[in-house]
Scaffold this motif. Structure first.
Motif, PDB file in Angstrom:
ATOM      1  N   ASP A  45     -20.357 -67.671  -3.324  1.00 42.35           N
ATOM      2  CA  ASP A  45     -20.968 -66.643  -2.781  1.00 42.35           C
ATOM      3  C   ASP A  45     -20.162 -66.074  -1.532  1.00 42.35           C
ATOM      4  O   ASP A  45     -19.864 -66.771  -0.604  1.00 42.35           O
ATOM      5  N   PRO A  46     -19.708 -64.745  -1.516  1.00 40.67           N
ATOM      6  CA  PRO A  46     -18.963 -64.194  -0.453  1.00 40.67           C
ATOM      7  C   PRO A  46     -19.661 -64.388   1.115  1.00 40.67           C
ATOM      8  O   PRO A  46     -18.952 -64.605   2.000  1.00 40.67           O
ATOM      9  N   ALA A  47     -21.125 -64.772   0.764  1.00 40.14           N
ATOM     10  CA  ALA A  47     -21.788 -64.956   2.177  1.00 40.14           C
ATOM     11  C   ALA A  47     -21.525 -66.268   2.724  1.00 40.14           C
ATOM     12  O   ALA A  47     -21.924 -66.173   3.844  1.00 40.14           O
ATOM     13  N   PHE A  53     -14.230 -65.340   2.147  1.00 45.03           N
ATOM     14  CA  PHE A  53     -13.855 -64.172   1.505  1.00 45.03           C
ATOM     15  C   PHE A  53     -13.429 -63.040   2.206  1.00 45.03           C
ATOM     16  O   PHE A  53     -14.115 -62.845   3.265  1.00 45.03           O
ATOM     17  N   THR A  81     -13.429 -59.334   2.483  1.00 46.58           N
ATOM     18  CA  THR A  81     -14.097 -58.074   1.943  1.00 46.58           C
ATOM     19  C   THR A  81     -13.246 -56.933   2.037  1.00 46.58           C
ATOM     20  O   THR A  81     -13.463 -56.150   1.136  1.00 46.58           O
ATOM     21  N   THR A 128     -10.106 -57.949  -1.668  1.00 49.18           N
ATOM     22  CA  THR A 128     -10.563 -58.940  -2.552  1.00 49.18           C
ATOM     23  C   THR A 128      -9.931 -60.178  -2.358  1.00 49.18           C
ATOM     24  O   THR A 128      -8.558 -60.204  -2.552  1.00 49.18           O
ATOM     25  N   ASN A 154     -11.504 -64.863  -8.527  1.00 51.68           N
ATOM     26  CA  ASN A 154     -10.970 -63.909  -7.641  1.00 51.68           C
ATOM     27  C   ASN A 154     -11.038 -62.361  -8.249  1.00 51.68           C
ATOM     28  O   ASN A 154     -10.887 -61.367  -7.355  1.00 51.68           O
ATOM     29  N   THR A 155     -11.223 -62.417  -9.520  1.00 55.71           N
ATOM     30  CA  THR A 155     -10.844 -60.834 -10.260  1.00 55.71           C
ATOM     31  C   THR A 155     -12.294 -60.367 -11.172  1.00 55.71           C
ATOM     32  O   THR A 155     -12.141 -59.653 -11.716  1.00 55.71           O
ATOM     33  N   THR A 156     -13.337 -61.141 -10.993  1.00 60.08           N
ATOM     34  CA  THR A 156     -14.671 -61.022 -11.867  1.00 60.08           C
ATOM     35  C   THR A 156     -15.682 -60.680 -11.205  1.00 60.08           C
ATOM     36  O   THR A 156     -16.819 -61.174 -11.499  1.00 60.08           O
ATOM     37  N   GLY A 157     -15.731 -60.158  -9.946  1.00 56.18           N
ATOM     38  CA  GLY A 157     -16.671 -59.451  -9.218  1.00 56.18           C
ATOM     39  C   GLY A 157     -17.502 -60.696  -8.154  1.00 56.18           C
ATOM     40  O   GLY A 157     -16.531 -61.286  -7.604  1.00 56.18           O
ATOM     41  N   ILE A 158     -18.708 -60.577  -8.210  1.00 59.09           N
ATOM     42  CA  ILE A 158     -19.240 -61.467  -6.895  1.00 59.09           C
ATOM     43  C   ILE A 158     -19.657 -62.648  -7.627  1.00 59.09           C
ATOM     44  O   ILE A 158     -20.273 -62.680  -8.586  1.00 59.09           O
ATOM     45  N   GLN A 159     -19.457 -63.848  -7.136  1.00 60.46           N
ATOM     46  CA  GLN A 159     -19.841 -65.332  -7.564  1.00 60.46           C
ATOM     47  C   GLN A 159     -20.718 -65.763  -6.887  1.00 60.46           C
ATOM     48  O   GLN A 159     -21.389 -65.159  -6.070  1.00 60.46           O
ATOM     49  N   THR A 160     -21.460 -66.761  -7.151  1.00 60.20           N
ATOM     50  CA  THR A 160     -22.500 -67.358  -6.545  1.00 60.20           C
ATOM     51  C   THR A 160     -22.382 -68.821  -5.863  1.00 60.20           C
ATOM     52  O   THR A 160     -21.432 -69.224  -6.247  1.00 60.20           O
TER      53      THR A 160
END
Lengths: 357, 243
Positions: free
Chosen positions: B129-131, B135, B137, B140, B119-125
């Motif tokens: 994936d936020p897609a 998530f 936006t 965060t 949750n704290t290290t940017g965008i995951q895959t």
């Protein structure tokens, strides 16, 4: 002949082996281009080891920043509401326009020195620069597109798979890479070339009003608008009453803590002369309005900042000198740096003349 | 090879064979005791009619506690998977987990939610994936679990209710650890290869540790007190059975 053949074989073998040995660690990836930290500034907070800057990544980020196709109807890019001549704020707009004649609920802030920022948005709700663009991209009153559609549009485009490959080594396009590329461009937007900076480096000197203004600034403003970034990135209640239509509770929306009611992030004052209107909802038309707020109109509440419990007394004289000092924070090099302009264009040589003093 | 080494190796081999009896594991969506069907109308504790179109949640940190004590007299914990899984009750493929549970396990432990590092290290895959839509936006954080549907009791547009539960920071951390005890028959020879089912009773969303009525709270879209109550409730969604 046989000997020559063996020698040739050995030479080719050794050379090709050397080729394997001398592979750089980042095989097939573009050359890194580390961010230059201005002298005397703290260490950036952004973790560059997870997303090293490269010319190709920065360029991809720039293309994406100015790409209108990222919005649902192809009418809005990041650059629509973050304009270079306004230090990447939305020039002269209290609130920005989103899709279908919608309006946002907050004033689009200037974008610069983001590598030093630990959280984003007026309420600090976003904790990583890579994630920040997902908010305006998906908000229905901003660019209104789904992440899924954005990725699929980029994959179908003629240019982006090539640009992603150049930046990341292979043409995979996903949300993570979208965020990383935008971050790379945004991270390069360092504003550190104002007259104030030159004075601090001993390359220039303040005139009398600027000098007097700087002294007043240091005694009355710099506890929150801390040098050299001109913000301490804290959240504070500065006695701005609740806007009845927007009902924006600020930091409390994120923490759910009543102590955070109507707290908003302290904005940087760099380039403040071109980032009007002011305040999280753009309620202040001019700097004079801001000063008037602090010395007269503030509504001191239970959780209003301790430094402002008696408002912020300022004489007309002090306001005059402060304005002179704040002018020295305008970084005209940043405002006209062609590296930050939309691809294929150059920044307007003549900045808008409008100034809301 | 010295004799003790051979005995040791033999022992390891034997132990490995014993561990080999494994149960596959799978979520089984229910409402009460009936198999959940998105077209069916159910009734919750408050007498509200409920139709549920969607329920998704993240799980991670799958571990098993092994009955047998080790030399130090402690029970062994076996890590089954460090990955995150997005369980979508409408997506049969997502219900079956890609690992198995050792037959000698007595407890199964997992985390419902996404850990704070993700949750704290940017965008995951991948599934993170936020897609994927799980998530927030605008602030965060992952939506740890989601349930959506309609109810005549919802005073909202389209009579919709929608619970998006998230929050990874104290005091509103919606991540929950689920500890499930395996049925006693687990591991016995006749059942050694039978699948384990995690009965997932959606009625518990409304009535677990707290009671949540749709008339009073049809929506949850932020971290906070309501999200914490819903999280306490979804902690009680699960029960293990062996077929």
């Amino acid at each position: 002949m046989k000997k020559a053949g063996i020698i040739l074989f050995l030479v080719v073998f050794v050379l090709s082996a050397l080729g394997f040995m001398e592979q750089p660690e980042r095989k097939g990836l573009p050359k890194q281009q580390p961010l230059i930290v201005p002298k005397g500034w703290p260490k950036p907070l952004y973790d560059f080891s997870k997303n090293p800057l490269t010319a190709e990544g920065i360029e991809l980020g720039r293309q994406l920043f100015y790409e209108q196709q990222l919005s649902r109807d192809g009418s809005i890019s990041c650059g629509t509401c973050h304009q270079q001549f306004g230090a990447f704020n939305n020039y002269d707009h209290p609130l920005s326009h989103g899709l279908d004649n919608s309006l946002t609920t907050r004033n689009a802030p200037g974008l610069f020195n983001l590598a030093w920022q630990k959280s984003f948005m007026w309420d600090g709700g976003i904790n990583h620069l890579d994630l920040q663009p997902l908010a305006p991209l998906t908000a229905h009153n901003e660019m209104g597109e789904s992440i899924e559609n954005i990725i699929s549009k980029l994959k179908k485009s003629k240019t982006y798979p090539r640009l992603f490959k150049a930046a990341f080594g292979d043409p995979t396009i996903n949300t993570q890479r979208l965020g990383k590329a935008l971050s790379q461009f945004l991270l390069t937007m360092v504003s550190s070339n104002s007259k104030y900076d030159r004075v601090m480096q001993g390359a220039d000197s303040f005139n009398l009003p600027e000098k007097l203004g700087y002294a007043i600034f240091k005694s009355k403003c710099s506890s929150c608008h801390t040098e050299p970034l001109f913000t301490d990135f804290s959240y504070r209640n500065t006695g701005m009453p609740l806007e009845p239509f927007l009902q924006d509770m600020g930091r409390m929306t994120i923490t759910q803590d009543p102590a955070d009611s109507l707290k908003f992030k302290v904005p940087s004052l760099r380039n403040v002369m071109v980032t009007f209107p002011y305040g999280h909802d753009g309620r202040f038309f001019s700097l004079s309005n801001v000063f008037e707020h602090y010395r007269n109109n503030m509504q001191v509440m239970g959780n209003t900042d301790a430094l402002l419990k008696n408002k912020l007394p300022l004489s007309n004289y002090e306001i005059g000198q402060l304005k002179a000092f704040l002018q020295t924070l305008t970084d005209s090099v940043f405002l006209q740096n062609p590296r930050f302009a939309a691809p294929g264009t150059s920044p307007s040589a003549t900045q808008p003349l409008d100034l809301h003093n | 090879m010295p004799a003790y080494k051979a005995i040791f190796l033999f022992g390891v081999l034997f132990a490995a064979m014993a561990v080999k009896a494994q149960h596959s594991i799978e979520f089984n969506p229910l409402y009460g005791t009936a198999r959940w069907n998105p077209d069916s109308i159910y009734t919750n504790f408050a007498g509200e009619n409920v139709q549920i179109n969607k329920c998704l949640f993240y799980t991670s940190g799958w571990k098993a506690i092994i009955n047998q004590q080790n030399k130090k007299g402690q029970t062994d914990t076996v890590i089954l998977s460090n990955a995150h899984y997005l369980i979508d009750l409408s997506e049969p493929k997502s219900l079956k987990l890609p690992f198995t549970v050792p037959a000698r396990a007595t407890q199964l432990i997992f985390t419902l939610g996404v850990d704070s590092i993700k949750n704290t290290t940017g965008i995951q895959t991948g599934v993170l994936d936020p897609a994927r839509g799980m998530f927030w936006t605008w602030r965060t954080g992952y939506i740890m679990a989601r349930m959506q549907g309609t109810s005549p009791s919802a005073n909202t547009a389209g009579k919709r209710f929608s619970y998006d539960v998230g929050g990874f920071e104290s005091p509103y951390n919606a991540v929950r650890t689920i500890t499930l005890h395996l049925p006693e028959t687990t591991g016995s020879d006749n059942h050694a290869k039978n699948p384990l089912y995690i009965q997932t009773d959606l009625s518990k969303w409304f009535q677990g540790k707290h009671t949540i009525s749709i008339a009073q709270t049809p929506n949850c879209h932020n971290a906070g007190k309501l999200a914490m109550q819903l999280a306490d409730n979804y902690q009680q969604l699960f029960q293990l059975i062996l077929y």
